[in-house]
Design an enzyme around this catalytic site. Structure first.
Site, PDB file in Angstrom:
ATOM      1  N   ASP A 105       0.840  -1.199   0.000  1.00  0.00           N
ATOM      2  CA  ASP A 105       0.000   0.000   0.000  1.00  0.00           C
ATOM      3  C   ASP A 105       0.875   1.248   0.000  1.00  0.00           C
ATOM      4  OD1 ASP A 105       0.826  -0.463   2.726  1.00  0.00           O
ATOM      5  OD2 ASP A 105      -0.767   0.855   3.432  1.00  0.00           O
TER       6      ASP A 105
ATOM      7  N   GLU B 232      -0.051  -0.901   5.900  1.00  0.00           N
ATOM      8  CA  GLU B 232       1.007  -0.338   6.727  1.00  0.00           C
ATOM      9  C   GLU B 232       0.787   1.146   6.961  1.00  0.00           C
ATOM     10  OE1 GLU B 232       4.714   1.395   8.139  1.00  0.00           O
ATOM     11  OE2 GLU B 232       3.634   1.925   6.330  1.00  0.00           O
TER      12      GLU B 232
HETATM   13  N1  BES Z   1       8.570   3.232   5.571  1.00  0.00           N
HETATM   14  C1  BES Z   1       7.919   4.047   6.516  1.00  0.00           C
HETATM   15  C2  BES Z   1       8.588   4.047   7.860  1.00  0.00           C
HETATM   16  C3  BES Z   1       9.952   4.685   7.872  1.00  0.00           C
HETATM   17  C4  BES Z   1      10.097   6.008   7.528  1.00  0.00           C
HETATM   18  C5  BES Z   1      11.028   3.945   8.252  1.00  0.00           C
HETATM   19  C6  BES Z   1      11.333   6.580   7.540  1.00  0.00           C
HETATM   20  C7  BES Z   1      12.257   4.521   8.269  1.00  0.00           C
HETATM   21  C8  BES Z   1      12.422   5.843   7.902  1.00  0.00           C
HETATM   22  C9  BES Z   1       6.491   3.573   6.666  1.00  0.00           C
HETATM   23  O1  BES Z   1       5.871   3.269   5.466  1.00  0.00           O
HETATM   24  C10 BES Z   1       5.682   4.665   7.283  1.00  0.00           C
HETATM   25  O2  BES Z   1       5.504   5.675   6.662  1.00  0.00           O
HETATM   26  N2  BES Z   1       5.179   4.427   8.483  1.00  0.00           N
HETATM   27  C11 BES Z   1       4.262   5.319   9.086  1.00  0.00           C
HETATM   28  C12 BES Z   1       3.578   4.524  10.146  1.00  0.00           C
HETATM   29  C13 BES Z   1       2.242   5.033  10.541  1.00  0.00           C
HETATM   30  C14 BES Z   1       1.325   5.336   9.405  1.00  0.00           C
HETATM   31  C15 BES Z   1       1.602   4.064  11.498  1.00  0.00           C
HETATM   32  C16 BES Z   1       5.003   6.490   9.666  1.00  0.00           C
HETATM   33  O3  BES Z   1       6.155   6.380  10.110  1.00  0.00           O
HETATM   34  O4  BES Z   1       4.414   7.581   9.657  1.00  0.00           O
HETATM   35 MN    MN Z   2       7.029   2.072   4.337  1.00  0.00          MN
HETATM   36 MN    MN Z   3       5.227   5.197   4.545  1.00  0.00          MN
END
Ligand code: BES
Ligand code: MN
Ligand code: MN
Length: 456
Positions: A87, A152
């Site tokens: 997603d 996610e």
């Molecule tokens: N891939 C990201 C997480 C991430 C961002 C890891 C930067 C390392 C560095 C993931 O897809 C993401 O955006 N996660 C969200 C989680 C939330 C929606 C629960 C986030 O971090 O905002």
């Molecule tokens: Mn991600």
């Molecule tokens: Mn993300």
């Protein structure tokens, strides 16, 4: 050059084409209008695994489907669980994209599209590395299980439940995730910490309709004014969050870790230039890297109320609202944060306003031990593909499911980000460097070999 590396080279163009196919599917999990696209993306991923001869299942959840696949069993070899997500975030603001978000475009060695780096491109590296093994050696050197989810970006509810009910099925020796960034250009990294998150929506209600601000102004509380005041009351001018108990469980930084972070080659000026900001701010007493990776924060993610159209409209709006989130660090507990937030909002709410807080989702921060043979195996694989030893970093973003893997499956995760901080994840013009896509595949292929040599 090994047979596998030769195969990767010979198939590079097709791999890019296949990534483009997936990127053309607008699998935006937050938007119900994209339900069919979500399903198409899940099917596309499942077809990849079927093509490899993996036993594959698209599993329905309370939300979006989950793709699970397993390679044919290899006796006396470790089992690795690879996690990724198909997603993507909503693409808006659309007018800021140089090329349309779901029409992948190659420019200067980068592939531009929503999901290029987060996480379709990174996730696919592990599928293509598995393909290379199967096509050249006839089989993988270890057991791979894949879990690729479609929620996610909206909190992983379906996957949380699936893991709780299927711990045996997902049993493994370690988890591998590529859904983050390298430390900088030419400097790959292994990430040993992620921040957690607590997301909310706050709605304020005042009068029973929008009122003329001349006739009624000065006599009742304006919900938009109240919102501004309440939100301002959640943080002080030193960057400290003002919620009861907020810092109680924050794991302090050790001197050793501070020294290690300080020894990373980080250029503050470059960092600020890249995001077009003149000065750094944040919690007093911490460096930029410490603030990004190791300290909790409060941020407004969206803010609304009253008239947003052209020109002026003199009203007291009936309602106002905000989407807000806190980044959390070990050992903060999202539920405790919610309780503290409610207490604080009750204190801050002025008379004549009703407030309603809904929790969207939350997950704790994670720290992963570095003294494991898995980490050493990953470092060797990365060095093989990127030509340089990785440095060890934490990240400010969150991958909620990492904590669940640890709690339920009792295993640690290797966070091997192939992207870069300036890939524009969640922003217009998201991109992924094609060189990193291919290096990621190469590192992953070597990782399977390195991990296969570890016996417990
Ligand atoms: N891939 C990201 C997480 C991430 C961002 C890891 C930067 C390392 C560095 C993931 O897809 C993401 O955006 N996660 C969200 C989680 C939330 C929606 C629960 C986030 O971090 O905002
Ligand atoms: Mn991600
Ligand atoms: Mn993300």
């Amino acid at each position: 050059m090994s047979r596998i590396d030769r195969y990767l080279q010979s198939q590079a163009e097709r791999f890019e084409e296949e990534l483009c196919q997936l990127l053309r599917i607008p699998s935006v999990s937050a938007d119900p209008e994209h339900r069919d696209d979500i399903r198409r993306a899940a099917d596309w991923v499942a077809d990849q695994f079927r093509g490899l001869g993996f036993s594959t299942e698209v599993i329905r959840t309370s939300g979006h489907p989950l793709v699970c696949a397993e390679s044919p069993p290899v006796a006396d070899a470790p089992t690795v669980l690879v996690y990724g997500h198909y997603d993507v975030q909503p693409p808006d603001p659309l007018d800021q994209w140089i090329s349309p978000p779901f029409e992948p475009s190659r420019r200067e060695g980068n592939l531009y599209a929503r999901g290029a780096t987060d996480d379709k491109g990174q996730m696919l590296t592990h599928v293509k590395s598995a393909e290379a093994w199967i096509e050249t050696e006839g089989r993988l050197p270890l057991n791979l299980k894949f879990v690729v989810e479609g929620e996610e970006e909206v909190g992983s509810d379906g996957l949380e439940q699936f893991i709780a009910e299927n711990a045996r099925r997902l049993a493994c020796d370690c988890v591998v995730i590529s859904d983050g960034a390298q430390f900088g250009p030419g400097q790959p990294a292994i990430t040993y910490g992620l921040r957690g998150i607590a997301c909310y929506e706050l709605r304020l209600t005042g009068p029973n309709r929008d009122l003329h601000s001349g006739s009624f102004g000065g006599t009742v509380t304006n919900p938009a004014n109240a919102l501004a005041g309440m939100l301002a009351g959640l943080v002080d001018d030193q960057g400290k969050v003002r919620i009861p108990g907020f810092y109680d469980d924050v794991l302090p930084l050790s001197d050793r870790e501070r020294e290690e972070l300080a020894s990373l080659d980080f250029d503050e000026q470059e960092y600020l230039e890249q995001i077009g900001v003149e000065a750094a701010t944040g919690e007093a007493g911490y460096t930029i890297l410490e603030r990004r990776w190791t300290r909790p924060t409060f941020d407004l993610n969206g803010l609304g109320g009253g008239y947003q159209g052209q020109g002026a409209k003199t009203i007291i709006p009936a309602t106002a609202g905000a989407k807000l989130s806190f980044r959390l660090v070990p050992d903060q507990d999202p539920q405790k944060i919610t309780a503290g937030l409610r207490k604080r909002l009750a204190e801050l709410c002025p008379p004549g306003i009703r407030w309603e807080l809904s929790g969207l989702h939350g997950s704790p921060g994670v720290l992963i031990p570095l003294d494991s043979p898995y980490v050493e195996a990953a470092a060797r694989a990365i060095e093989h593909a990127f030509g340089r030893r990785p440095v060890f970093t934490r990240e400010g973003g969150s991958i909620p499911i990492v904590g669940t893997f640890h709690e339920v499956l009792k295993v640690d995760t290797l966070l091997l980000g192939w992207g870069h901080d300036d890939d524009n994840a969640h922003s217009p013009n998201e991109k992924f460097a094609l060189a990193d896509f291919h290096r990621g595949i190469k590192a992953s292929a070597r990782l399977w070999e390195e991990l296969s040599k570890i016996s417990d």
